[in-house]
Design an enzyme around this catalytic site. Structure first.
Site, mmCIF file in Angstrom:
data_model
loop_
_atom_site.group_PDB
_atom_site.id
_atom_site.type_symbol
_atom_site.label_atom_id
_atom_site.label_comp_id
_atom_site.label_asym_id
_atom_site.label_seq_id
_atom_site.Cartn_x
_atom_site.Cartn_y
_atom_site.Cartn_z
ATOM 1 C CB CYS A 1 -0.917 0.008 1.224
ATOM 2 S SG CYS A 1 -2.020 1.444 1.272
ATOM 3 C CD GLU B 1 -0.224 -2.104 -5.708
ATOM 4 O OE1 GLU B 1 0.825 -1.691 -6.251
ATOM 5 O OE2 GLU B 1 -0.419 -2.066 -4.484
#
Length: 217
Positions: A2, A104
């Site tokens: 993350c 992402e």
């Protein structure tokens, strides 16, 4: 992992989702939250202090280290409870990082295409984190990551540890310190609730911060 997320839900919505007593406040919508900045987190400043929502530095460096120590932004669920660097915070200084979704990057034809991942119902996501007082006396945090599940695995091998609603209170409980007990009462968000779509490469530049970043492209 993350390394970038968005938080634009208003404070009242976050407070209601927590089902915990929090004082009213205002949050500036952020669509490109990057490491090495102040981020919103919820936790207990000490065992006997009330729960608060405040700012922590996204970069974990315990106070017993020095300025040359590592400053990770993530901690893996596989090692956070046993690593010398993290285990004290895991036992005593857990927190929640609210987010509306995270980014992402998926390799495509030699390039990396960013995707935005969020809940299908667009409700806020609560990311498990740990925090510690840094050498400068200010709080710093790391977001926990786990092996990617569901559609998130289509984009990256890991994802942030998002918790289900029933796990928020025990995760924040400063008196709950035993690793096995925590594992039994804290559960991740069901993978089937997560969706994703491709977004603009403008998100690659952290200075870009507007609602168009999360739009399908």
């Amino acid at each position: 992992m993350c390394g970038r997320f968005a938080l634009y839900s208003p404070y009242p919505k976050l407070s209601q989702a927590l089902r915990l007593p929090l004082e009213p406040g205002e949050l500036r919508p952020r669509y490109n939250v990057a490491p090495g900045t102040w981020i919103t987190a919820v936790g207990h400043p000490s065992d006997d202090a009330p729960l608060v929502m405040g700012e922590v530095w996204w970069g974990y460096r315990p106070h017993w280290t020095n300025d040359k120590a590592p400053e990770p932004i993530n901690a893996t669920v596989e090692k956070v409870a046993t690593s010398n660097y993290f285990r004290g915070a895991f036992a005593h200084h857990r927190c929640l990082v609210p987010a509306d979704g995270w980014y992402e990057w998926l390799p495509v034809d030699g390039k990396k295409q960013p995707h935005f991942l969020c809940r299908e119902d667009r409700e806020p996501i609560w990311l498990a984190g740990i925090w510690s007082e840094r050498p400068d006396g200010k709080p710093g945090c790391a977001i926990l990551t786990e092996p990617a599940r569901g559609v998130a695995a289509e984009i990256h091998s890991r994802m942030p540890l998002a918790l289900d609603d029933e796990s928020l209170e025990p995760w924040l409980d400063p008196h709950l310190t035993d690793r096995e007990t925590i594992r039994q009462v804290v559960h991740h968000l069901p993978a089937e609730l997560i969706i994703h779509w491709p977004v603009s490469t403008r998100v690659n530049r952290s200075a870009n911060d507007d609602a168009s970043l999360i739009q399908f492209c």
